[in-house]
Design a protein around this motif. Structure first.
Motif, PDB file in Angstrom:
ATOM      1  N   TYR A 114       0.824  -1.209   0.000  1.00 37.28           N
ATOM      2  CA  TYR A 114       0.000   0.000   0.000  1.00 37.28           C
ATOM      3  C   TYR A 114       0.861   1.263   0.000  1.00 37.28           C
ATOM      4  O   TYR A 114       1.879   1.341   0.691  1.00 37.28           O
ATOM      5  CB  TYR A 114      -0.922   0.029   1.220  1.00 37.28           C
ATOM      6  CG  TYR A 114      -2.149  -0.824   1.034  1.00 37.28           C
ATOM      7  CD1 TYR A 114      -3.294  -0.301   0.450  1.00 37.28           C
ATOM      8  CD2 TYR A 114      -2.153  -2.149   1.416  1.00 37.28           C
ATOM      9  CE1 TYR A 114      -4.426  -1.082   0.260  1.00 37.28           C
ATOM     10  CE2 TYR A 114      -3.272  -2.944   1.231  1.00 37.28           C
ATOM     11  CZ  TYR A 114      -4.396  -2.408   0.648  1.00 37.28           C
ATOM     12  OH  TYR A 114      -5.501  -3.188   0.458  1.00 37.28           O
ATOM     13  N   THR A 170      -5.819   8.951  -0.171  1.00 41.10           N
ATOM     14  CA  THR A 170      -6.096   7.887  -1.141  1.00 41.10           C
ATOM     15  C   THR A 170      -5.059   6.789  -0.950  1.00 41.10           C
ATOM     16  O   THR A 170      -3.862   7.034  -1.092  1.00 41.10           O
ATOM     17  CB  THR A 170      -6.031   8.414  -2.585  1.00 41.10           C
ATOM     18  OG1 THR A 170      -6.963   9.492  -2.735  1.00 41.10           O
ATOM     19  CG2 THR A 170      -6.359   7.314  -3.578  1.00 41.10           C
ATOM     20  N   SER A 208      -3.578   3.217  -2.255  1.00 42.95           N
ATOM     21  CA  SER A 208      -3.488   2.389  -3.452  1.00 42.95           C
ATOM     22  C   SER A 208      -2.697   1.139  -3.129  1.00 42.95           C
ATOM     23  O   SER A 208      -1.735   1.184  -2.364  1.00 42.95           O
ATOM     24  CB  SER A 208      -2.778   3.148  -4.572  1.00 42.95           C
ATOM     25  OG  SER A 208      -3.460   4.336  -4.880  1.00 42.95           O
ATOM     26  N   GLN A 248      -9.211  -1.354  -6.503  1.00 42.22           N
ATOM     27  CA  GLN A 248      -9.721   0.007  -6.480  1.00 42.22           C
ATOM     28  C   GLN A 248      -9.085   0.785  -5.330  1.00 42.22           C
ATOM     29  O   GLN A 248      -8.897   0.265  -4.229  1.00 42.22           O
ATOM     30  CB  GLN A 248     -11.237  -0.013  -6.305  1.00 42.22           C
ATOM     31  CG  GLN A 248     -11.855   1.360  -6.239  1.00 42.22           C
ATOM     32  CD  GLN A 248     -13.368   1.296  -6.044  1.00 42.22           C
ATOM     33  OE1 GLN A 248     -13.952   0.232  -5.988  1.00 42.22           O
ATOM     34  NE2 GLN A 248     -13.977   2.452  -5.931  1.00 42.22           N
ATOM     35  N   ASP A 249      -8.755   2.054  -5.602  1.00 46.30           N
ATOM     36  CA  ASP A 249      -8.206   2.912  -4.553  1.00 46.30           C
ATOM     37  C   ASP A 249      -9.227   3.085  -3.437  1.00 46.30           C
ATOM     38  O   ASP A 249     -10.440   3.041  -3.666  1.00 46.30           O
ATOM     39  CB  ASP A 249      -7.848   4.288  -5.111  1.00 46.30           C
ATOM     40  CG  ASP A 249      -6.634   4.246  -6.027  1.00 46.30           C
ATOM     41  OD1 ASP A 249      -5.931   3.213  -6.058  1.00 46.30           O
ATOM     42  OD2 ASP A 249      -6.392   5.251  -6.712  1.00 46.30           O
ATOM     43  N   GLU A 307     -10.508   5.762  -0.729  1.00 46.63           N
ATOM     44  CA  GLU A 307     -10.457   7.195  -0.439  1.00 46.63           C
ATOM     45  C   GLU A 307     -11.236   7.479   0.842  1.00 46.63           C
ATOM     46  O   GLU A 307     -12.362   7.005   1.011  1.00 46.63           O
ATOM     47  CB  GLU A 307     -11.041   7.986  -1.607  1.00 46.63           C
ATOM     48  CG  GLU A 307     -10.248   7.785  -2.884  1.00 46.63           C
ATOM     49  CD  GLU A 307     -10.854   8.497  -4.086  1.00 46.63           C
ATOM     50  OE1 GLU A 307     -11.976   9.040  -3.976  1.00 46.63           O
ATOM     51  OE2 GLU A 307     -10.200   8.499  -5.139  1.00 46.63           O
TER      52      GLU A 307
END
Length: 126
Positions: free
Chosen positions: A65, A103, A105, A112-113, A115
């Motif tokens: 991440y 965010t 990632s 999918q990110d 947020e």
């Protein structure tokens, strides 16, 4: 070195670390805020200035991440890590009171990110 001597050294080291952290922090220690990455999407997470946000991920993903923090003056991100059999989870550490969009990632899975809003609140007491 005997067991008693090792135990004594460990207690002394622990007392030293607690003493040093108590002197330098200037605020009481509070538990970290721990949230599963799957529960972060679209939420606002409140974290006291003298705490951290620990992000729970799958152990296999702990080091994959990354984070984009809209306002880096609010918090900093420490990537998770694997060292041998030990894994360290990703952490956001507040730097000042305020709010920022974050965010997350996952580089490895391409999922999918995630947020969410990080809201750093004033120092919590005990």
């Amino acid at each position: 070195m005997g067991i008693r001597r090792l135990a004594g050294a460990a207690v002394t080291a622990a007392a030293l670390v607690v003493g040093i952290s108590g002197c330098t922090a200037g605020a009481p220690d509070v538990d970290p805020v721990v949230v599963d990455v799957a529960e972060l999407q679209g939420t606002t997470v409140e974290v006291p200035l003298n705490s951290t946000l620990v992000i729970v991920t799958e152990l296999s993903d702990v080091d994959s991440y990354t984070a984009d923090i809209d306002d880096p003056a609010i918090a900093e991100f420490a990537r998770g890590a694997k060292t041998g059999e030990v894994s360290y989870r990703p952490v956001l550490t507040p730097k000042q009171v305020g709010e920022s969009e974050v965010t997350l990632s996952n580089e490895d899975t391409g999922s999918q990110d995630v947020e969410f809003t990080l809201e750093v609140t004033p120092i919590a007491v005990g």
